[in-house]
Write a protein that holds these residues in place. Structure first.
Motif, PDB file in Angstrom:
ATOM      1  N   ASP A   1       0.834  -1.207   0.000  1.00  0.00           N
ATOM      2  CA  ASP A   1       0.000   0.000   0.000  1.00  0.00           C
ATOM      3  C   ASP A   1       0.870   1.258   0.000  1.00  0.00           C
ATOM      4  OD1 ASP A   1      -2.103   1.804   0.233  1.00  0.00           O
ATOM      5  OD2 ASP A   1      -2.243   1.562   2.417  1.00  0.00           O
TER       6      ASP A   1
ATOM      7  N   ARG B   1      -0.452   2.759  -6.071  1.00  0.00           N
ATOM      8  CA  ARG B   1      -1.694   3.437  -6.445  1.00  0.00           C
ATOM      9  C   ARG B   1      -1.586   4.004  -7.870  1.00  0.00           C
ATOM     10  NH1 ARG B   1      -5.896   5.432  -3.424  1.00  0.00           N
ATOM     11  NH2 ARG B   1      -4.751   4.970  -1.491  1.00  0.00           N
TER      12      ARG B   1
ATOM     13  N   GLU C   1      -9.220  -0.737 -10.028  1.00  0.00           N
ATOM     14  CA  GLU C   1      -9.685  -0.180  -8.757  1.00  0.00           C
ATOM     15  C   GLU C   1      -8.643  -0.440  -7.672  1.00  0.00           C
ATOM     16  OE1 GLU C   1     -13.332  -0.674  -5.502  1.00  0.00           O
ATOM     17  OE2 GLU C   1     -13.190  -2.009  -7.251  1.00  0.00           O
ATOM     18  N   TYR C   2      -8.321   0.607  -6.904  1.00  0.00           N
ATOM     19  CA  TYR C   2      -7.335   0.470  -5.826  1.00  0.00           C
ATOM     20  C   TYR C   2      -8.053   0.082  -4.553  1.00  0.00           C
ATOM     21  CZ  TYR C   2      -3.100   1.332  -3.118  1.00  0.00           C
ATOM     22  OH  TYR C   2      -1.992   1.168  -2.316  1.00  0.00           O
ATOM     23  N   ARG C   3      -7.814  -1.160  -4.112  1.00  0.00           N
ATOM     24  CA  ARG C   3      -8.453  -1.674  -2.899  1.00  0.00           C
ATOM     25  C   ARG C   3      -7.373  -1.871  -1.837  1.00  0.00           C
ATOM     26  NH1 ARG C   3     -11.745  -6.820  -4.562  1.00  0.00           N
ATOM     27  NH2 ARG C   3     -12.244  -6.713  -2.319  1.00  0.00           N
ATOM     28  N   ARG C   4      -7.237  -0.894  -0.998  1.00  0.00           N
ATOM     29  CA  ARG C   4      -6.158  -0.851  -0.024  1.00  0.00           C
ATOM     30  C   ARG C   4      -6.090  -2.093   0.859  1.00  0.00           C
ATOM     31  NH1 ARG C   4      -5.304   4.231   4.181  1.00  0.00           N
ATOM     32  NH2 ARG C   4      -3.311   3.538   5.069  1.00  0.00           N
ATOM     33  N   GLU C   5      -7.229  -2.665   1.175  1.00  0.00           N
ATOM     34  CA  GLU C   5      -7.268  -3.798   2.089  1.00  0.00           C
ATOM     35  C   GLU C   5      -6.613  -5.050   1.501  1.00  0.00           C
ATOM     36  OE1 GLU C   5     -11.118  -4.038  -0.308  1.00  0.00           O
ATOM     37  OE2 GLU C   5      -9.841  -2.471   0.576  1.00  0.00           O
TER      38      GLU C   5
END
Length: 241
Positions: A184, A189, A198-202
């Motif tokens: 992360d 990003r 799509e940026y999915r931080r989790e």
């Protein structure tokens, strides 16, 4: 801390200190090092400078290392216990879409700068029987089509680390590679956004886990060295349903 303790405190140098992993790496190192933190972002450097034991240095590392002969504040260091190369550039380019300038930009920052800065600091590293850590990538092994320039630079960085390890083994300098998977950071990003993903931080590794991997390497016993640590997410992105 007493004056004598301060004199004997370990010294760390970290490039890319204002990048996505830098803050967590430095927070861990400062527990037992005086940390020279090199970066370009003034705001983040000021944040780092507020941490006791951190000496923040604003640096255009390409110019400082490759054109000016080194970073002035590092030139007088008598010993360096830990050198961490975290500065890097990553852009999505295939062979077809790339240019000579883009190849040079990646290879200069990702490979030539760490090689040359290491050379400049070798006397101080040898004096401390220190540790050199290259932050590589999952792209440092295997094929990553569409991200060819970055991938090639990270393959080269792995070759640099492995060869340097053998060159320096006789004088006690340890050389290690940390190879994170998707972490992360703003770099990731940007790569994701450029691909329309799509940026999915989790889904990504937390930067503090990279700091933990570095600590594991540094704390290895004197009879050994950890040559490479692969840090992967709990679920590989390609396995997510």
């Amino acid at each position: 801390m007493s004056e004598n303790q301060e004199k004997t405190k370990k010294v760390a140098v970290v490039t890319g200190a204002t990048g996505g992993m830098g803050l967590e790496i430095i927070r861990d190192l400062v527990e037992d090092h005086t940390v020279f933190a090199l970066g370009r972002n003034e705001e983040k450097l000021q944040e780092l400078a507020e941490i006791p034991g951190v000496i923040s240095i604003q640096s255009d590392i390409l110019a400082d290392v490759l054109e000016r002969g080194g970073v002035e504040k590092l030139s007088q260091l008598g010993h360096v216990d830990t050198l961490i190369h975290a500065a890097a550039v990553a852009r999505n380019y295939s062979v077809e879409s790339s240019s000579v300038e883009q190849w040079r930009a990646h290879l200069e920052l990702n490979v030539i700068v760490p090689a040359e800065l290491t050379r400049q600091l070798l006397p101080a590293l040898r004096a401390a029987k220190g540790q050199i850590i290259f932050i590589n990538s999952g792209a440092g092994t295997g094929a990553h089509p569409g991200n060819t320039i970055y991938t090639a630079s990270k393959h080269a960085l792995r070759g640099l680390a492995d060869s340097l390890r053998k060159e320096e083994a006789g004088v006690g300098v340890r050389v290690s590679t940390i190879s994170p998977g998707p972490t992360d950071t703003e770099m990731l990003r940007g790569l994701m956004q450029a691909q329309g993903i799509e940026y999915r931080r989790e889904l990504y590794i937390e930067p503090k886990e990279i700091a933990s991997a570095i600590r594991y390497v540094i704390d290895a016993g004197s009879s050994t060295q950890i040559t490479n640590v692969d840090v992967r997410p709990r679920i590989e992105l390609g396995d997510i349903k």
